[in-house]
Design a protein around this motif. Structure first.
Motif, PDB file in Angstrom:
ATOM      1  N   ALA A   5       0.831  -1.199   0.000  1.00 55.89           N
ATOM      2  CA  ALA A   5       0.000   0.000   0.000  1.00 55.89           C
ATOM      3  C   ALA A   5       0.871   1.256   0.000  1.00 55.89           C
ATOM      4  O   ALA A   5       0.574   2.240  -0.706  1.00 55.89           O
ATOM      5  CB  ALA A   5      -0.926   0.001   1.211  1.00 55.89           C
ATOM      6  N   ALA A   6       1.953   1.245   0.741  1.00 56.27           N
ATOM      7  CA  ALA A   6       2.861   2.389   0.773  1.00 56.27           C
ATOM      8  C   ALA A   6       3.518   2.598  -0.589  1.00 56.27           C
ATOM      9  O   ALA A   6       3.697   3.736  -1.033  1.00 56.27           O
ATOM     10  CB  ALA A   6       3.923   2.189   1.846  1.00 56.27           C
ATOM     11  N   LEU A   7       3.850   1.520  -1.266  1.00 50.29           N
ATOM     12  CA  LEU A   7       4.448   1.610  -2.593  1.00 50.29           C
ATOM     13  C   LEU A   7       3.471   2.228  -3.591  1.00 50.29           C
ATOM     14  O   LEU A   7       3.840   3.112  -4.369  1.00 50.29           O
ATOM     15  CB  LEU A   7       4.879   0.228  -3.082  1.00 50.29           C
ATOM     16  N   VAL A   8       2.223   1.811  -3.534  1.00 45.70           N
ATOM     17  CA  VAL A   8       1.208   2.361  -4.432  1.00 45.70           C
ATOM     18  C   VAL A   8       1.004   3.847  -4.147  1.00 45.70           C
ATOM     19  O   VAL A   8       0.983   4.680  -5.059  1.00 45.70           O
ATOM     20  CB  VAL A   8      -0.125   1.586  -4.298  1.00 45.70           C
ATOM     21  N   TYR A   9       0.876   4.205  -2.881  1.00 41.06           N
ATOM     22  CA  TYR A   9       0.687   5.608  -2.509  1.00 41.06           C
ATOM     23  C   TYR A   9       1.879   6.459  -2.946  1.00 41.06           C
ATOM     24  O   TYR A   9       1.703   7.533  -3.522  1.00 41.06           O
ATOM     25  CB  TYR A   9       0.481   5.745  -0.995  1.00 41.06           C
ATOM     26  N   ALA A  10       3.087   5.992  -2.689  1.00 41.27           N
ATOM     27  CA  ALA A  10       4.284   6.742  -3.057  1.00 41.27           C
ATOM     28  C   ALA A  10       4.383   6.911  -4.567  1.00 41.27           C
ATOM     29  O   ALA A  10       4.793   7.968  -5.061  1.00 41.27           O
ATOM     30  CB  ALA A  10       5.528   6.050  -2.516  1.00 41.27           C
ATOM     31  N   SER A  11       3.987   5.895  -5.312  1.00 43.70           N
ATOM     32  CA  SER A  11       4.014   5.987  -6.770  1.00 43.70           C
ATOM     33  C   SER A  11       3.053   7.059  -7.275  1.00 43.70           C
ATOM     34  O   SER A  11       3.414   7.877  -8.122  1.00 43.70           O
ATOM     35  CB  SER A  11       3.645   4.636  -7.390  1.00 43.70           C
ATOM     36  N   PHE A  12       1.838   7.056  -6.758  1.00 47.76           N
ATOM     37  CA  PHE A  12       0.867   8.069  -7.181  1.00 47.76           C
ATOM     38  C   PHE A  12       1.286   9.470  -6.746  1.00 47.76           C
ATOM     39  O   PHE A  12       1.127  10.434  -7.500  1.00 47.76           O
ATOM     40  CB  PHE A  12      -0.534   7.744  -6.648  1.00 47.76           C
ATOM     41  N   ALA A  13       1.819   9.603  -5.553  1.00 47.50           N
ATOM     42  CA  ALA A  13       2.252  10.916  -5.070  1.00 47.50           C
ATOM     43  C   ALA A  13       3.413  11.441  -5.911  1.00 47.50           C
ATOM     44  O   ALA A  13       3.438  12.623  -6.285  1.00 47.50           O
ATOM     45  CB  ALA A  13       2.655  10.833  -3.600  1.00 47.50           C
ATOM     46  N   THR A  14       4.355  10.580  -6.241  1.00 44.90           N
ATOM     47  CA  THR A  14       5.483  10.982  -7.067  1.00 44.90           C
ATOM     48  C   THR A  14       5.018  11.386  -8.457  1.00 44.90           C
ATOM     49  O   THR A  14       5.467  12.400  -9.003  1.00 44.90           O
ATOM     50  CB  THR A  14       6.507   9.836  -7.173  1.00 44.90           C
ATOM     51  N   LEU A  15       4.105  10.642  -9.032  1.00 43.31           N
ATOM     52  CA  LEU A  15       3.574  10.961 -10.347  1.00 43.31           C
ATOM     53  C   LEU A  15       2.837  12.295 -10.335  1.00 43.31           C
ATOM     54  O   LEU A  15       2.974  13.101 -11.259  1.00 43.31           O
ATOM     55  CB  LEU A  15       2.638   9.845 -10.812  1.00 43.31           C
ATOM     56  N   ALA A  16       2.073  12.561  -9.287  1.00 41.04           N
ATOM     57  CA  ALA A  16       1.346  13.827  -9.183  1.00 41.04           C
ATOM     58  C   ALA A  16       2.310  15.007  -9.108  1.00 41.04           C
ATOM     59  O   ALA A  16       2.107  16.033  -9.778  1.00 41.04           O
ATOM     60  CB  ALA A  16       0.433  13.809  -7.958  1.00 41.04           C
ATOM     61  N   VAL A  17       3.351  14.881  -8.316  1.00 42.64           N
ATOM     62  CA  VAL A  17       4.337  15.963  -8.194  1.00 42.64           C
ATOM     63  C   VAL A  17       5.067  16.156  -9.520  1.00 42.64           C
ATOM     64  O   VAL A  17       5.285  17.284  -9.964  1.00 42.64           O
ATOM     65  CB  VAL A  17       5.330  15.673  -7.047  1.00 42.64           C
ATOM     66  N   TYR A  18       5.423  15.074 -10.183  1.00 43.91           N
ATOM     67  CA  TYR A  18       6.116  15.152 -11.468  1.00 43.91           C
ATOM     68  C   TYR A  18       5.249  15.855 -12.506  1.00 43.91           C
ATOM     69  O   TYR A  18       5.712  16.751 -13.208  1.00 43.91           O
ATOM     70  CB  TYR A  18       6.478  13.746 -11.949  1.00 43.91           C
ATOM     71  N   ARG A  19       3.985  15.472 -12.603  1.00 45.17           N
ATOM     72  CA  ARG A  19       3.082  16.103 -13.573  1.00 45.17           C
ATOM     73  C   ARG A  19       2.896  17.581 -13.281  1.00 45.17           C
ATOM     74  O   ARG A  19       2.872  18.407 -14.186  1.00 45.17           O
ATOM     75  CB  ARG A  19       1.733  15.401 -13.575  1.00 45.17           C
ATOM     76  N   ARG A  20       2.726  17.935 -12.003  1.00 49.79           N
ATOM     77  CA  ARG A  20       2.551  19.338 -11.646  1.00 49.79           C
ATOM     78  C   ARG A  20       3.796  20.138 -11.990  1.00 49.79           C
ATOM     79  O   ARG A  20       3.715  21.234 -12.531  1.00 49.79           O
ATOM     80  CB  ARG A  20       2.238  19.476 -10.156  1.00 49.79           C
ATOM     81  N   THR A  21       4.968  19.580 -11.724  1.00 49.22           N
ATOM     82  CA  THR A  21       6.221  20.256 -12.024  1.00 49.22           C
ATOM     83  C   THR A  21       6.369  20.461 -13.528  1.00 49.22           C
ATOM     84  O   THR A  21       6.747  21.533 -13.979  1.00 49.22           O
ATOM     85  CB  THR A  21       7.413  19.448 -11.488  1.00 49.22           C
ATOM     86  N   MET A  22       6.057  19.452 -14.302  1.00 54.60           N
ATOM     87  CA  MET A  22       6.156  19.570 -15.759  1.00 54.60           C
ATOM     88  C   MET A  22       5.153  20.577 -16.299  1.00 54.60           C
ATOM     89  O   MET A  22       5.462  21.351 -17.194  1.00 54.60           O
ATOM     90  CB  MET A  22       5.937  18.207 -16.433  1.00 54.60           C
ATOM     91  N   ARG A  23       3.946  20.597 -15.751  1.00 48.57           N
ATOM     92  CA  ARG A  23       2.924  21.545 -16.197  1.00 48.57           C
ATOM     93  C   ARG A  23       3.354  22.973 -15.889  1.00 48.57           C
ATOM     94  O   ARG A  23       3.219  23.862 -16.713  1.00 48.57           O
ATOM     95  CB  ARG A  23       1.587  21.216 -15.528  1.00 48.57           C
ATOM     96  N   GLU A  24       3.880  23.199 -14.699  1.00 48.83           N
ATOM     97  CA  GLU A  24       4.309  24.538 -14.320  1.00 48.83           C
ATOM     98  C   GLU A  24       5.520  24.991 -15.114  1.00 48.83           C
ATOM     99  O   GLU A  24       5.615  26.148 -15.491  1.00 48.83           O
ATOM    100  CB  GLU A  24       4.613  24.594 -12.824  1.00 48.83           C
TER     101      GLU A  24
END
Length: 50
Positions: A5-24
Motif C-alpha cells: 500500500a505504501a508503494l502504491v501511494y508513493a508511486s501516485f504521489a510521485t507521479l502527481a508531483v512530477y506532472r505538476r512540475t512539468m505543467r508549471e
C-alpha cells in the motif's frame, strides 16, 4: 500488505508531483529559474495535495 500500500501511494504521489512540475515548467518557459511565474500572490501551495 502495508508495504504494498505504501508503494502504491508513493508511486501516485510521485507521479502527481512530477506532472505538476512539468505543467508549471511548460507554462512559463521564459521565466528565470526559481520564480513562481504565473501564480497569484498569496496562493502558493493552494493546490498542494500534501
Amino acid at each position: 500488505m502495508a508495504e504494498a500500500a505504501a508503494l502504491v501511494y508513493a508511486s501516485f504521489a510521485t507521479l502527481a508531483v512530477y506532472r505538476r512540475t512539468m505543467r508549471e515548467s511548460s507554462a512559463a518557459p521564459d521565466s528565470p529559474a526559481g520564480t513562481d511565474a504565473g501564480t497569484t500572490p498569496g496562493t502558493e501551495g493552494a493546490h498542494d495535495p500534501f
